[in-house]
Scaffold this motif. Structure first.
Motif, PDB file in Angstrom:
ATOM      1  N   PRO A   4       0.792  -1.538  -0.267  1.00 46.32           N
ATOM      2  CA  PRO A   4      -0.388  -0.087  -0.311  1.00 46.32           C
ATOM      3  C   PRO A   4       0.718   1.754  -0.012  1.00 46.32           C
ATOM      4  O   PRO A   4      -0.576   2.369  -0.229  1.00 46.32           O
ATOM      5  N   LYS A   5       1.889   0.845   0.200  1.00 48.59           N
ATOM      6  CA  LYS A   5       3.129   2.652   0.512  1.00 48.59           C
ATOM      7  C   LYS A   5       3.843   2.816  -1.121  1.00 48.59           C
ATOM      8  O   LYS A   5       5.075   2.769  -0.994  1.00 48.59           O
ATOM      9  N   THR A   6       3.167   2.591  -2.183  1.00 50.92           N
ATOM     10  CA  THR A   6       3.211   2.352  -3.783  1.00 50.92           C
ATOM     11  C   THR A   6       2.706   3.023  -4.156  1.00 50.92           C
ATOM     12  O   THR A   6       1.149   3.327  -3.389  1.00 50.92           O
ATOM     13  N   GLU A   7       2.516   4.114  -5.299  1.00 47.88           N
ATOM     14  CA  GLU A   7       1.745   4.529  -6.134  1.00 47.88           C
ATOM     15  C   GLU A   7       2.209   4.255  -7.856  1.00 47.88           C
ATOM     16  O   GLU A   7       3.525   4.144  -7.689  1.00 47.88           O
ATOM     17  N   LEU A   8       1.142   4.070  -9.028  1.00 47.63           N
ATOM     18  CA  LEU A   8       1.365   4.435  -9.831  1.00 47.63           C
ATOM     19  C   LEU A   8       2.284   6.219 -10.657  1.00 47.63           C
ATOM     20  O   LEU A   8       1.545   6.717  -9.749  1.00 47.63           O
TER      21      LEU A   8
END
Length: 195
Positions: A4-8
């Motif tokens: 969850p501590k990611t983004e595109l």
């Protein structure tokens, strides 16, 4: 499901989009888990689809050891290849960070363990390997196993946001492996031999 501590983020014109850490992710953190929303396609299902859908699945899926095409429902499908990846898959339907991943750094996989159907030339990263081959898993599994064995003991000691997606039995097995009570299954178990 991807950590969850990611983004595109858009990386560049050559690479396109990638999955980037928004917070520090320490080595030993589970970064992806196969979950109930990920879609599995049999080879027959893939062949029955129109060419447009086949092309999409060819781009965004990997093959498991049974030859099924796995389409991740979330941003996990945008994890890019690296010959020096910071994540590795395991024989247990999850991936783990094999080194610390810093804020702004892409999460990467080595596509050599994803049962790709055709070889492809990767971006030159200054590594000996320049091409990913369908049988790379058979060539490099010992190297990848060693990297996994180094971080497996850390898994139960870290905050694991994806732990709710892991069954109690699997978590107990992970703990036993991390404590040296059981032997980790080889990443080679993920190989699909085409049968």
């Amino acid at each position: 499901m991807i950590h969850p501590k990611t983004e595109l983020q858009f990386i560049n014109k050559e690479i396109g989009y990638g999955v980037v850490a928004t917070e520090f992710i320490p080595a030993g953190t589970i970064t992806w888990v196969l979950d109930k929303l990920d879609r599995e396609f049999s080879p027959a299902e893939l062949e029955s689809l129109e060419p447009l859908y086949q092309s999409i699945l060819d781009t965004y899926t990997f093959r498991d050891n049974k030859g099924r095409y796995i389409l991740c429902w979330d941003n996990a499908r945008y994890v890019n290849h690296s010959f020096n990846s910071n994540c590795l898959t395991t024989a247990y339907d999850f991936e783990v960070a094999i080194r610390d991943i810093h804020v702004g750094e892409q999460l990467t996989d080595d596509y050599g363990y994803l049962n790709i159907p055709q070889p492809f030339r990767g971006i030159d990263e200054g590594t000996r390997r320049k091409v990913v081959y369908p049988d790379d898993l058979l060539k490099y599994y010992k190297v990848w196993d060693k990297k996994l064995q180094l971080v497996f003991p850390k898994i139960p000691k870290l905050d694991q946001p994806l732990k709710p997606l892991i069954s109690e039995n699997l978590w107990n097995l992970i703990s036993s492996i991390s404590e040296g009570k059981k032997i980790m299954d080889s990443i080679k178990n993920n190989y699909y031999n085409g049968d």
